[in-house]
Design an enzyme around this catalytic site. Structure first.
Site, short mmCIF file in Angstrom:
data_model
loop_
_atom_site.label_atom_id
_atom_site.label_comp_id
_atom_site.label_asym_id
_atom_site.label_seq_id
_atom_site.Cartn_x
_atom_site.Cartn_y
_atom_site.Cartn_z
N SER A 164 35.09 35.91 42.08
CA SER A 164 35.44 37.73 41.13
C SER A 164 34.45 37.39 40.21
CB SER A 164 36.76 37.06 40.38
OG SER A 164 37.48 37.91 39.48
N LYS B 124 48.79 44.64 48.32
CA LYS B 124 49.08 46.27 48.57
C LYS B 124 48.31 47.25 47.52
CE LYS B 124 51.57 47.15 44.83
NZ LYS B 124 51.68 47.85 43.94
#
Length: 308
Positions: free
Chosen positions: A36, A90
């Site tokens: 990240s 998603k």
């Protein structure tokens, strides 16, 4: 099966709130590292890119991708090319074409690709699907309205092209509807409201039908304050289905239903483990296809500027 060695990419709100607890509770996975730009996970090696993570932790067998959809293709392509199984939050990508390309790559590499739709794993969904398989729907009403300032504070990517805007939550509703209806639906008309200062819509009103002429109406809005609305109502000859709280509650003909207690993300990771074990993929793009159709067919309406 021994625990799948997992890396997670994108340590933001969705990863912290949902993915990490689900992974920790599932013995089929062992989380090894994260990648990240802005965060890390206490007690685990943290890297600033997926390429660095895979190079430094080659024993990783699978990755969960939780970054914004505009950046997901490159990360998924890198992982699949390295022979890793991939779980995609998603929506699975910013475009249909890039996800189709990833599906071909996964097949070529013989690894699992999972385009996850967490709302399909809400407790009410399979109950509704079973009921509608026996009792044909005659009308569907979807109300999906929430406060973007509460759920996405300071997240500017959702307002950029490819960030989907109100379709970020709206696609959850579409994932449920496409799962429960016995026939495929398609868009007939729509209106998308774009704030004057944004590249993604803040509201959408959509009308679908299917081969039988079923009327499906969906209203999405990101400006709702107070009680949030995640509801789907389906009329049938055997009574009305009324789903609330995103699938956590269900009434059939006015009678509250007893539903399974398993949460959405624990169910997603259980499914991902099963796909990996059985050498399968799950890449259903129908919810994203409906969003693409809305951008193609929907009329654009400019509304007042909106600041997060």
């Amino acid at each position: 099966m021994t625990a799948i060695k997992l890396g997670i990419v994108g340590v933001g709100k969705i990863a912290t709130d949902q993915h990490l607890p689900a992974i920790a509770a599932n013995g089929d996975f062992h989380l090894l590292a994260s990648a990240s730009r802005n965060a890390s996970i206490d007690g685990l090696p943290g890297f600033t890119s997926i390429d660095e993570m895979l190079a430094r932790q080659p024993e990783i067998e699978a990755v969960a991708l939780c970054m914004p959809p505009q950046h997901r293709y490159q990360a998924a392509h890198a992982a699949l090319t390295a022979g890793k199984h991939v779980f995609m939050e998603k929506p699975p990508g910013a475009t249909l074409s890039e996800v189709a390309d990833l599906e071909k790559l996964a097949q070529a590499k013989g690894v699992t690709l999972f385009a996850s739709w967490h709302s399909r794993h809400a407790p009410a969904v399979q109950v509704m699907k079973s009921f509608l398989a026996k009792h044909a729907p005659s009308k569907v009403e979807v109300i999906w309205k929430e406060d973007v300032r509460h759920w996405h504070p300071g997240q500017e990517w959702i307002w950029e092209a490819g960030g989907l805007g109100v379709f970020d939550p709206g696609i959850n509703a579409l994932s449920i509807v496409t799962e429960i209806l016995p026939n495929a639906m398609f868009l007939k008309s729509g209106v998308l409201e774009f704030p004057a200062n944004r590249d993604a819509p803040i509201a959408a009103d959509l009308r679908f039908t299917d081969a039988t002429g079923l009327a499906v109406h969906a209203a999405f809005d990101w400006r709702q304050t107070g009680k949030q609305s995640w509801e789907i109502n389906v009329a049938t000859g055997a009574g009305e289905l009324r789903m609330a709280d995103g699938g956590a509650k269900l009434w059939i003909d006015g009678v509250a239903q007893e539903l399974p207690e398993e949460g959405e993300y624990p169910s997603l990771y259980r499914h991902f483990a099963s796909l990996v074990k059985n050498g399968q993929s799950d890449v259903d793009l129908s919810p994203l296809r409906h969003v693409a159709d809305a951008f193609m067919l929907g009329k654009r309406k400019e509304v007042e500027a909106f600041d997060s």
